[in-house]
Design a protein around this motif. Structure first.
Motif, PDB file in Angstrom:
ATOM      1  N   LEU A   1       1.125   1.138  -2.046  1.00 28.27           N
ATOM      2  CA  LEU A   1       2.440   0.602  -1.708  1.00 28.27           C
ATOM      3  C   LEU A   1       2.440  -0.905  -1.522  1.00 28.27           C
ATOM      4  CD1 LEU A   1       3.867   3.227   0.816  1.00 28.27           C
ATOM      5  CD2 LEU A   1       4.268   3.045  -1.642  1.00 28.27           C
ATOM      6  N   GLY A   2       1.300  -1.487  -1.162  1.00 26.43           N
ATOM      7  CA  GLY A   2       1.264  -2.926  -0.978  1.00 26.43           C
ATOM      8  C   GLY A   2       0.037  -3.368  -0.210  1.00 26.43           C
ATOM      9  N   GLU A   3      -0.097  -4.683  -0.046  1.00 27.25           N
ATOM     10  CA  GLU A   3      -1.210  -5.272   0.699  1.00 27.25           C
ATOM     11  C   GLU A   3      -0.672  -6.070   1.863  1.00 27.25           C
ATOM     12  OE1 GLU A   3      -3.557  -7.557  -1.991  1.00 27.25           O
ATOM     13  OE2 GLU A   3      -4.440  -5.796  -2.971  1.00 27.25           O
ATOM     14  N   GLY A   4      -1.470  -6.113   2.938  1.00 28.21           N
ATOM     15  CA  GLY A   4      -1.058  -6.809   4.150  1.00 28.21           C
ATOM     16  C   GLY A   4      -0.902  -5.808   5.280  1.00 28.21           C
ATOM     17  N   ALA A   5      -0.588  -6.299   6.488  1.00 28.15           N
ATOM     18  CA  ALA A   5      -0.370  -5.421   7.627  1.00 28.15           C
ATOM     19  C   ALA A   5       0.715  -4.417   7.278  1.00 28.15           C
ATOM     20  CB  ALA A   5       0.030  -6.229   8.861  1.00 28.15           C
ATOM     21  N   VAL A   6       0.629  -3.235   7.878  1.00 28.94           N
ATOM     22  CA  VAL A   6       1.507  -2.148   7.471  1.00 28.94           C
ATOM     23  C   VAL A   6       2.976  -2.507   7.628  1.00 28.94           C
ATOM     24  CG1 VAL A   6       1.596  -0.973   9.703  1.00 28.94           C
ATOM     25  CG2 VAL A   6       1.779   0.356   7.575  1.00 28.94           C
ATOM     26  N   ASN A   7       3.295  -3.396   8.563  1.00 25.85           N
ATOM     27  CA  ASN A   7       4.696  -3.803   8.735  1.00 25.85           C
ATOM     28  C   ASN A   7       5.023  -5.057   7.942  1.00 25.85           C
ATOM     29  OD1 ASN A   7       3.042  -5.383  10.429  1.00 25.85           O
ATOM     30  ND2 ASN A   7       4.818  -5.985  11.643  1.00 25.85           N
ATOM     31  N   GLN A   8       4.028  -5.572   7.178  1.00 24.98           N
ATOM     32  CA  GLN A   8       4.240  -6.799   6.416  1.00 24.98           C
ATOM     33  C   GLN A   8       3.845  -6.636   4.945  1.00 24.98           C
ATOM     34  OE1 GLN A   8       1.781  -9.567   8.532  1.00 24.98           O
ATOM     35  NE2 GLN A   8       3.201  -9.782  10.246  1.00 24.98           N
ATOM     36  N   ALA A   9       3.538  -5.428   4.533  1.00 24.30           N
ATOM     37  CA  ALA A   9       3.004  -5.211   3.189  1.00 24.30           C
ATOM     38  C   ALA A   9       4.108  -4.999   2.158  1.00 24.30           C
ATOM     39  CB  ALA A   9       2.057  -4.009   3.192  1.00 24.30           C
ATOM     40  N   GLY A  10       5.315  -5.337   2.535  1.00 24.50           N
ATOM     41  CA  GLY A  10       6.409  -5.156   1.600  1.00 24.50           C
ATOM     42  C   GLY A  10       6.775  -3.698   1.419  1.00 24.50           C
ATOM     43  N   ILE A  11       6.456  -2.862   2.431  1.00 26.17           N
ATOM     44  CA  ILE A  11       6.777  -1.445   2.320  1.00 26.17           C
ATOM     45  C   ILE A  11       8.289  -1.274   2.381  1.00 26.17           C
ATOM     46  CG2 ILE A  11       6.564   0.824   3.387  1.00 26.17           C
ATOM     47  CD1 ILE A  11       3.896   0.022   4.449  1.00 26.17           C
ATOM     48  N   ASN A  12       8.816  -0.700   1.365  1.00 25.91           N
ATOM     49  CA  ASN A  12      10.228  -0.400   1.307  1.00 25.91           C
ATOM     50  C   ASN A  12      10.365   1.105   1.489  1.00 25.91           C
ATOM     51  OD1 ASN A  12      12.765   0.474   0.032  1.00 25.91           O
ATOM     52  ND2 ASN A  12      13.006  -1.702  -0.445  1.00 25.91           N
ATOM     53  N   PHE A  13      10.970   1.514   2.612  1.00 22.55           N
ATOM     54  CA  PHE A  13      11.042   2.945   2.891  1.00 22.55           C
ATOM     55  C   PHE A  13      11.811   3.685   1.804  1.00 22.55           C
ATOM     56  CE2 PHE A  13      10.619   2.019   7.691  1.00 22.55           C
ATOM     57  CZ  PHE A  13       9.249   1.900   7.535  1.00 22.55           C
ATOM     58  N   ARG A  14      12.803   3.031   1.247  1.00 16.55           N
ATOM     59  CA  ARG A  14      13.549   3.666   0.167  1.00 16.55           C
ATOM     60  C   ARG A  14      12.644   3.905  -1.037  1.00 16.55           C
ATOM     61  NH1 ARG A  14      19.113   1.421  -2.753  1.00 16.55           N
ATOM     62  NH2 ARG A  14      19.185   3.028  -4.380  1.00 16.55           N
ATOM     63  N   THR A  15      11.804   2.908  -1.361  1.00 13.83           N
ATOM     64  CA  THR A  15      10.882   3.069  -2.486  1.00 13.83           C
ATOM     65  C   THR A  15       9.893   4.193  -2.212  1.00 13.83           C
ATOM     66  OG1 THR A  15      11.075   0.727  -3.063  1.00 13.83           O
ATOM     67  CG2 THR A  15       9.139   1.907  -3.893  1.00 13.83           C
ATOM     68  N   ALA A  16       9.383   4.259  -0.974  1.00 13.24           N
ATOM     69  CA  ALA A  16       8.423   5.303  -0.620  1.00 13.24           C
ATOM     70  C   ALA A  16       9.045   6.683  -0.757  1.00 13.24           C
ATOM     71  CB  ALA A  16       7.927   5.089   0.809  1.00 13.24           C
TER      72      ALA A  16
END
Length: 240
Positions: free
Chosen positions: A134-149
């Motif tokens: 899903l992305g790189e970086g801290a879990v709240n900063q990794a560009g995680i888009n809940f809609r995408t997930a």
């Protein structure tokens, strides 16, 4: 018999009897290093152990005395191992226990030095559909888009999911942000009928499942990961 006793042991299916240093000596020799024993000793002193050596970046290896060609060879080893380690395996393999899930995801992070977030998708029989970065970086900063997930889960017809991220060089203790992200993603998945089984924090070859840990407020009303007999209703997403 060859003039290289280490090679003889390797070719005689006795690789398990070789130490980390001896295996590194063989790798260095095949990479063209003219003093593999001295180089192996220096590298292990510099990186502390074989894991530290093989997870180092190419520029770190070159700074420690490797040639660029040798550094490239060593840099290919862990990605290749991860690819083999996380292959789905037998089609009938089921991820019904947190230990099985944890072992699979821990292998995925071998050699990764930056915080990375993965989403593991399972079908109604707990079989692996996909494991998506899903992305790189801290879990709240990794560009995680809940809609995408959630779209990944719906598009792949997943019934269950496991979130995972790592703490490179640290301990698998979740932060407040880790716990809050788990709660938000769990709610987002529930909207589309997908069960978030857990969120694993991985570090140092260990993992901590946030939802199963009683120290965190999300540990109420959680699925049981015990590998009991399968549900008679294959459409039920709740583990037994």
């Amino acid at each position: 018999m060859s003039p290289n006793p280490l090679l003889d042991r390797l070719l005689s299916d006795r690789a398990d009897t070789l130490t980390d240093r001896e295996l590194i000596v063989l790798l260095l020799g095949y990479a063209g290093d003219r003093t593999p024993e001295q180089t192996a000793t220096h590298l292990l002193e510099h990186f502390q152990d074989a894991t530290g050596l093989l997870s180092a970046r190419s520029e770190q290896l070159c700074a420690a005395g490797m040639t660029p060609r040798t550094a490239l060879l060593f840099g290919l080893l862990f990605p290749l191992y991860r690819r083999c380690a996380v292959a789905p395996g037998e089609p009938a393999e089921e991820f019904r226990s947190i230990d099985r899930i944890g072992a699979y995801l821990t292998n995925l992070y071998i050699g990764i030095q930056v915080e990375t977030v993965y989403l593991m998708l399972l079908n109604e029989r707990y079989r692996l559909i996909d494991c998506i970065k899903l992305g790189e970086g801290a879990v709240n900063q990794a560009g995680i888009n809940f809609r995408t997930a959630t779209e990944h889960a719906v598009f792949r017809n997943a019934r269950m999911a496991v979130l995972a991220h790592n703490h490179p060089g640290g301990v698998p203790t979740p932060s407040r942000d880790d716990v809050e992200t788990t709660l938000r993603l769990k709610a987002a998945f529930e909207v589309v009928g997908v069960t978030l089984l857990d969120h694993l924090v991985i570090a140092g070859g260990r993992y901590l499942p946030i939802l199963m840990d009683s120290r965190y407020p999300l540990s109420q009303n959680l699925p049981d990961y015990s590998p009991a007999a399968p549900d008679n209703n294959p459409d039920s997403p709740q583990p037994h």
